[in-house]
Design a protein around this motif. Structure first.
Motif, PDB file in Angstrom:
ATOM      1  N   LEU A  70       0.837  -1.213   0.000  1.00  0.00           N
ATOM      2  CA  LEU A  70       0.000   0.000   0.000  1.00  0.00           C
ATOM      3  C   LEU A  70       0.868   1.258   0.000  1.00  0.00           C
ATOM      4  CD1 LEU A  70      -2.981  -0.728   2.448  1.00  0.00           C
ATOM      5  CD2 LEU A  70      -3.011  -0.691  -0.046  1.00  0.00           C
ATOM      6  N   VAL A  71       1.890   1.258   0.846  1.00  0.00           N
ATOM      7  CA  VAL A  71       2.805   2.414   0.919  1.00  0.00           C
ATOM      8  C   VAL A  71       3.453   2.642  -0.443  1.00  0.00           C
ATOM      9  CG1 VAL A  71       4.981   3.232   1.917  1.00  0.00           C
ATOM     10  CG2 VAL A  71       3.229   2.214   3.397  1.00  0.00           C
ATOM     11  N   TRP A  72       3.859   1.560  -1.074  1.00  0.00           N
ATOM     12  CA  TRP A  72       4.485   1.627  -2.402  1.00  0.00           C
ATOM     13  C   TRP A  72       3.567   2.338  -3.409  1.00  0.00           C
ATOM     14  CZ3 TRP A  72       3.622  -2.368  -6.532  1.00  0.00           C
ATOM     15  CH2 TRP A  72       4.466  -2.168  -7.623  1.00  0.00           C
ATOM     16  N   GLN A  73       2.260   2.123  -3.242  1.00  0.00           N
ATOM     17  CA  GLN A  73       1.290   2.759  -4.150  1.00  0.00           C
ATOM     18  C   GLN A  73       0.918   4.176  -3.709  1.00  0.00           C
ATOM     19  OE1 GLN A  73      -2.055  -0.033  -5.267  1.00  0.00           O
ATOM     20  NE2 GLN A  73      -1.010  -1.221  -3.684  1.00  0.00           N
ATOM     21  N   LEU A 106      -2.814  -6.046  -5.421  1.00  0.00           N
ATOM     22  CA  LEU A 106      -3.527  -6.847  -4.420  1.00  0.00           C
ATOM     23  C   LEU A 106      -3.476  -8.335  -4.790  1.00  0.00           C
ATOM     24  CD1 LEU A 106      -5.284  -7.147  -1.889  1.00  0.00           C
ATOM     25  CD2 LEU A 106      -7.289  -6.776  -3.349  1.00  0.00           C
ATOM     26  N   ALA A 107      -3.784  -8.641  -6.036  1.00  0.00           N
ATOM     27  CA  ALA A 107      -3.774 -10.047  -6.465  1.00  0.00           C
ATOM     28  C   ALA A 107      -2.356 -10.631  -6.379  1.00  0.00           C
ATOM     29  CB  ALA A 107      -4.319 -10.168  -7.886  1.00  0.00           C
ATOM     30  N   ALA A 108      -1.359  -9.853  -6.767  1.00  0.00           N
ATOM     31  CA  ALA A 108       0.028 -10.323  -6.710  1.00  0.00           C
ATOM     32  C   ALA A 108       0.446 -10.592  -5.264  1.00  0.00           C
ATOM     33  CB  ALA A 108       0.965  -9.306  -7.351  1.00  0.00           C
ATOM     34  N   THR A 109       0.029  -9.740  -4.363  1.00  0.00           N
ATOM     35  CA  THR A 109       0.399  -9.905  -2.957  1.00  0.00           C
ATOM     36  C   THR A 109      -0.228 -11.175  -2.382  1.00  0.00           C
ATOM     37  OG1 THR A 109       0.516  -7.499  -2.771  1.00  0.00           O
ATOM     38  CG2 THR A 109       0.469  -8.742  -0.718  1.00  0.00           C
ATOM     39  N   ILE A 110      -1.509 -11.377  -2.664  1.00  0.00           N
ATOM     40  CA  ILE A 110      -2.175 -12.604  -2.197  1.00  0.00           C
ATOM     41  C   ILE A 110      -1.450 -13.827  -2.767  1.00  0.00           C
ATOM     42  CG2 ILE A 110      -4.288 -13.985  -2.411  1.00  0.00           C
ATOM     43  CD1 ILE A 110      -5.843 -11.298  -2.273  1.00  0.00           C
ATOM     44  N   GLN A 131      12.271  -9.733   0.300  1.00  0.00           N
ATOM     45  CA  GLN A 131      12.409 -10.503  -0.944  1.00  0.00           C
ATOM     46  C   GLN A 131      11.053 -10.684  -1.624  1.00  0.00           C
ATOM     47  OE1 GLN A 131      14.344 -13.862   1.030  1.00  0.00           O
ATOM     48  NE2 GLN A 131      16.103 -13.625  -0.343  1.00  0.00           N
ATOM     49  N   ILE A 132      10.034 -10.972  -0.833  1.00  0.00           N
ATOM     50  CA  ILE A 132       8.690 -11.160  -1.397  1.00  0.00           C
ATOM     51  C   ILE A 132       8.180  -9.842  -1.969  1.00  0.00           C
ATOM     52  CG2 ILE A 132       6.303 -11.776  -0.827  1.00  0.00           C
ATOM     53  CD1 ILE A 132       7.568 -13.610   1.390  1.00  0.00           C
ATOM     54  N   LEU A 133       8.399  -8.772  -1.236  1.00  0.00           N
ATOM     55  CA  LEU A 133       7.971  -7.454  -1.709  1.00  0.00           C
ATOM     56  C   LEU A 133       8.654  -7.089  -3.026  1.00  0.00           C
ATOM     57  CD1 LEU A 133       6.243  -4.982  -0.971  1.00  0.00           C
ATOM     58  CD2 LEU A 133       8.250  -4.059   0.196  1.00  0.00           C
ATOM     59  N   ALA A 134       9.940  -7.386  -3.126  1.00  0.00           N
ATOM     60  CA  ALA A 134      10.675  -7.082  -4.360  1.00  0.00           C
ATOM     61  C   ALA A 134      10.093  -7.871  -5.535  1.00  0.00           C
ATOM     62  CB  ALA A 134      12.155  -7.411  -4.181  1.00  0.00           C
ATOM     63  N   ARG A 135       9.733  -9.126  -5.306  1.00  0.00           N
ATOM     64  CA  ARG A 135       9.153  -9.951  -6.370  1.00  0.00           C
ATOM     65  C   ARG A 135       7.789  -9.404  -6.794  1.00  0.00           C
ATOM     66  NH1 ARG A 135       8.611 -15.497  -4.307  1.00  0.00           N
ATOM     67  NH2 ARG A 135      10.621 -14.978  -3.464  1.00  0.00           N
ATOM     68  N   LYS A 137       6.720  -6.274  -6.527  1.00  0.00           N
ATOM     69  CA  LYS A 137       6.932  -5.016  -7.261  1.00  0.00           C
ATOM     70  C   LYS A 137       7.410  -5.297  -8.681  1.00  0.00           C
ATOM     71  CE  LYS A 137       8.276  -1.948  -3.456  1.00  0.00           C
ATOM     72  NZ  LYS A 137       9.405  -1.167  -2.905  1.00  0.00           N
ATOM     73  N   TYR A 138       8.328  -6.217  -8.815  1.00  0.00           N
ATOM     74  CA  TYR A 138       8.868  -6.521 -10.142  1.00  0.00           C
ATOM     75  C   TYR A 138       7.778  -7.048 -11.075  1.00  0.00           C
ATOM     76  CZ  TYR A 138      11.503  -8.746 -13.857  1.00  0.00           C
ATOM     77  OH  TYR A 138      11.959  -9.112 -15.089  1.00  0.00           O
TER      78      TYR A 138
END
Ligand SMILES: [Zn+2]
Length: 162
Positions: A70-73, A106-110, A131-135, A137-138
């Protein structure tokens, strides 16, 4: 559920997110409902029973990742429940690309939280939230770029770095 079926959402992410919305993922509580007797503990935190609301939104591990997405957005509010996140997306006004980005994220995070849960159970592999967050975002940025070739390259880079 409509926002996670948006055409910009990566199909495998939409599949996982749809199952999450329909309470159809093989979480421990769902397996127990089918008659198997196993210890119901959330894989990432071991503090609570594993069910869809906890695993994706309440668990400190997942909630931290969701909050960072969310912060990233550029969103400053706290993470809500899945139902309320979908409601927010459905009512989202403003620039189309921001709504598309939110749906995709949202879908990517889930999807990636579910993948991490499965990797820990079945492969004994652990990734850090960073690491998960980087994936996430990518994959979101690559998809977003493919969707809108007109997107400013600087904007894309700032999304990736931010
Ligand atoms: Zn947990």
């Amino acid at each position: 559920m409509r926002p996670i079926l948006d055409s910009i959402v990566i199909p495998k992410h939409a599949f996982t997110a749809t199952l999450a919305v329909q309470q159809g993922l093989a979480t421990v509580d769902n397996i127990c409902k089918r008659g198997m007797v196993i210890v119901n503990r959330c894989t990432p935190c071991y503090r609570a029973a594993e069910n869809t609301p906890h695993l994706f939104f309440v668990c400190p591990f997942s909630n931290g990742i969701m909050q960072e997405v969310l912060v990233w957005q550029g969103v400053t509010r706290r993470v809500l429940s899945l139902k309320h996140e979908l409601y927010k997306l459905a009512l989202c006004r403003g620039k189309l690309w921001k709504k598309k980005l939110a749906c995709c994220a949202l879908a990517a995070t889930i999807h990636h939280i579910w993948q991490e849960r499965n990797a820990r159970i079945f492969n004994d592999v652990r990734h850090t939230p960073a690491q998960i967050l980087a994936r996430i975002k990518y994959e979101v940025c690559v998809r977003f770029y493919a969707w809108n070739r007109g997107v400013d390259t600087d904007q894309l880079l700032s999304l990736l770095i931010g």
